[in-house]
Design a protein around this motif. Structure first.
Motif, mmCIF file in Angstrom:
data_model
loop_
_atom_site.group_PDB
_atom_site.id
_atom_site.type_symbol
_atom_site.label_atom_id
_atom_site.label_comp_id
_atom_site.label_asym_id
_atom_site.label_seq_id
_atom_site.Cartn_x
_atom_site.Cartn_y
_atom_site.Cartn_z
ATOM 1 N N PRO A 1 0.803 -1.229 0.000
ATOM 2 C CA PRO A 1 0.000 0.000 0.000
ATOM 3 C C PRO A 1 0.836 1.280 0.000
ATOM 4 C CG PRO A 1 -0.973 -1.592 1.480
ATOM 5 C CD PRO A 1 0.343 -2.178 1.035
ATOM 6 N N ALA A 2 2.025 1.249 0.606
ATOM 7 C CA ALA A 2 2.880 2.436 0.586
ATOM 8 C C ALA A 2 3.313 2.774 -0.838
ATOM 9 C CB ALA A 2 4.101 2.225 1.476
ATOM 10 N N GLU A 3 3.484 1.756 -1.689
ATOM 11 C CA GLU A 3 3.809 1.990 -3.092
ATOM 12 C C GLU A 3 2.639 2.669 -3.798
ATOM 13 O OE1 GLU A 3 6.568 -1.449 -4.772
ATOM 14 O OE2 GLU A 3 4.866 -2.285 -3.686
ATOM 15 N N ILE A 4 1.420 2.218 -3.496
ATOM 16 C CA ILE A 4 0.229 2.823 -4.095
ATOM 17 C C ILE A 4 0.113 4.280 -3.652
ATOM 18 C CG2 ILE A 4 -2.278 2.729 -4.233
ATOM 19 C CD1 ILE A 4 -2.122 -0.267 -3.806
ATOM 20 N N ALA A 5 0.333 4.530 -2.358
ATOM 21 C CA ALA A 5 0.219 5.889 -1.833
ATOM 22 C C ALA A 5 1.194 6.833 -2.529
ATOM 23 C CB ALA A 5 0.473 5.882 -0.316
ATOM 24 N N LYS A 6 2.437 6.386 -2.682
ATOM 25 C CA LYS A 6 3.440 7.222 -3.343
ATOM 26 C C LYS A 6 3.054 7.471 -4.799
ATOM 27 C CE LYS A 6 7.393 9.370 -3.791
ATOM 28 N NZ LYS A 6 7.651 10.661 -3.139
ATOM 29 N N ALA A 7 2.550 6.428 -5.476
ATOM 30 C CA ALA A 7 2.164 6.581 -6.882
ATOM 31 C C ALA A 7 0.993 7.548 -7.032
ATOM 32 C CB ALA A 7 1.810 5.219 -7.467
ATOM 33 N N LEU A 8 0.063 7.542 -6.084
ATOM 34 C CA LEU A 8 -1.072 8.464 -6.145
ATOM 35 C C LEU A 8 -0.623 9.909 -5.939
ATOM 36 C CD1 LEU A 8 -3.761 6.419 -4.185
ATOM 37 C CD2 LEU A 8 -3.784 6.970 -6.624
ATOM 38 N N GLU B 1 -8.617 5.380 3.189
ATOM 39 C CA GLU B 1 -7.365 5.911 3.732
ATOM 40 C C GLU B 1 -6.518 6.546 2.614
ATOM 41 O OE1 GLU B 1 -6.572 6.325 6.692
ATOM 42 O OE2 GLU B 1 -7.686 4.903 7.929
ATOM 43 N N LEU B 2 -6.502 5.894 1.449
ATOM 44 C CA LEU B 2 -5.744 6.446 0.320
ATOM 45 C C LEU B 2 -6.343 7.774 -0.137
ATOM 46 C CD1 LEU B 2 -5.148 3.164 -1.714
ATOM 47 C CD2 LEU B 2 -3.357 4.576 -0.685
ATOM 48 N N ALA B 3 -7.676 7.860 -0.168
ATOM 49 C CA ALA B 3 -8.330 9.109 -0.556
ATOM 50 C C ALA B 3 -7.995 10.224 0.437
ATOM 51 C CB ALA B 3 -9.841 8.904 -0.652
ATOM 52 N N ASP B 4 -8.013 9.894 1.722
ATOM 53 C CA ASP B 4 -7.658 10.896 2.739
ATOM 54 C C ASP B 4 -6.212 11.344 2.571
ATOM 55 O OD1 ASP B 4 -10.180 10.712 3.812
ATOM 56 O OD2 ASP B 4 -9.601 9.388 5.469
ATOM 57 N N MET B 5 -5.326 10.392 2.257
ATOM 58 C CA MET B 5 -3.919 10.725 2.064
ATOM 59 C C MET B 5 -3.738 11.651 0.865
ATOM 60 S SD MET B 5 -1.049 10.057 0.063
ATOM 61 C CE MET B 5 -1.766 8.714 -0.898
#
Length: 270
Positions: free
Chosen positions: A29-36, A80-84
Motif C-alpha cells: 500500500p505504501a507503493e500505491i500511496a506514493k504513486a497516487l 485511507e488512500l483518498a484521505d492521504m
C-alpha cells in the motif's frame, strides 16, 4: 510527520500485523500511496491567477492476486488512500473539482506485484457532465472558470518525471539526514556519503536476511544531498514505486522493493 508517514501509521492500525509478512512479494500500500501522490502532481493543471487544479478521481488497477489479497481491506484502504491524497493536495495548495475518491479495480493482465494508476478531473456523481461544472474555489478566491475539454489522463506507478517533493521542503540543507527504513521491523539505516550497498551477503553495508535478495543487490549512492539507487545486476531486480529500475534518483518517501523486502527512503530534517 509527513503525509506518507501518517498514512503508514493508520495502515499499521488497520492491518494489525507487520507489513513485511502481509505484503511479502505483493503490491505494498505504501507503493500505491506514493504513486497516487505522483499522479496528483503530474496531472495537475494551471488555471491562471496562480490556481492549480488536481484530479479528484483516482483508479488503482491490480492483478488478480493483489486484488484478492487487498480485498479484505479494500473499502477501508480506498478511504485511507483518498484521505492521504486529499491531505497531499491540500498541503501543495492545489484545488479539486469535487471530493477525492480512490477505487481499486481488478486487471487480470497485470502480474503479481505490479499495479497501474490513472486519474481524471470529474464529478463522481455526474461524470458525464464534468465539463459543465466549475471546480470548487478555495476560500477567499473568486469562482474558477469552467474547465476546457480535457484528454484522458493516464499514469503508471513509478512513471519518471519532475515531481513536487512529497513533504514540502527540499533536500539541500546541511541538516538533512538520509535514511532507509526497513518496513516490518522499522529498522532505520542512515546513509553515509558515497556508496551504501544493500544485500544478503556479509560484504553489504545494509544486510537483509531475505532469500530473495542477492548478496550485493542494490547500491544507494549519496552525493551531496542527492541519493541515487542503482541495481547491481541482482537476480530478482529492483523496483521503485512499483516500477523496475536499473538506476534512478530518489525522492523523499520513495518505496524500494528488493526480494521480499520493502525499504522506504526518508529525508529527515529537510
Amino acid at each position: 510527520m509527513g503525509v506518507l508517514q501518517r498514512f503508514e501509521r493508520r495502515l499499521e492500525g488497520m492491518v494489525g500485523l507487520a507489513f513485511a509478512r502481509i505484503f511479502k512479494g505483493k503490491v505494498h500500500p505504501a507503493e500505491i500511496a506514493k504513486a497516487l501522490q505522483r499522479e496528483a502532481d503530474e496531472q495537475r493543471s494551471v488555471l491562471g491567477e496562480g490556481r492549480i487544479l488536481a484530479p479528484n478521481v483516482y483508479v488503482v488497477r491490480l492483478g488478480d492476486t493483489d486484488y484478492e489479497h487487498l480485498g479484505q481491506w479494500s473499502e477501508q484502504l480506498a478511504g485511507e488512500l483518498a484521505d492521504m491524497v486529499a491531505e497531499h493536495i491540500d498541503g501543495e495548495g492545489y484545488q479539486v473539482f469535487d471530493a477525492i475518491s480512490v477505487r481499486l479495480e481488478r486487471d487480470g493482465d497485470l502480474p503479481t506485484g505490479v499495479f497501474e494508476v490513472s486519474s481524471e478531473v470529474a464529478d463522481p456523481a455526474r461524470p458525464s457532465a464534468r465539463h459543465d461544472l466549475a471546480p470548487a474555489p478555495a476560500p477567499g478566491h473568486p469562482p474558477l472558470p469552467p474547465l476546457p475539454p480535457l484528454p484522458p489522463l493516464r499514469g503508471r506507478a513509478g512513471d519518471t518525471g519532475k515531481v513536487a517533493p512529497a513533504f514540502g521542503g527540499r533536500a539541500g540543507r546541511s541538516t538533512t539526514t538520509h535514511v532507509l527504513v526497513v518496513d516490518g521491523p522499522g529498522t532505520r539505516h542512515e546513509l553515509s556519503s558515497g556508496r551504501n550497498v544493500i544485500g544478503r551477503g556479509t560484504e553489504a553495508d545494509i544486510r537483509l536476511p531475505d532469500t530473495g535478495v542477492s548478496r550485493k543487490h542494490v547500491d544507494v549512492v549519496l552525493e551531496g544531498d542527492v541519493a541515487t539507487v542503482e541495481d547491481l545486476g541482482s537476480t530478482n531486480g529492483t523496483l521503485v514505486n512499483g516500477r523496475r529500475v536499473s538506476r534512478q534518483a530518489l525522492a523523499d518517501g520513495d518505496v524500494i522493493r528488493i526480494g521480499h523486502s520493502v525499504l522506504v527512503y526518508r529525508q529527515d530534517g529537510a
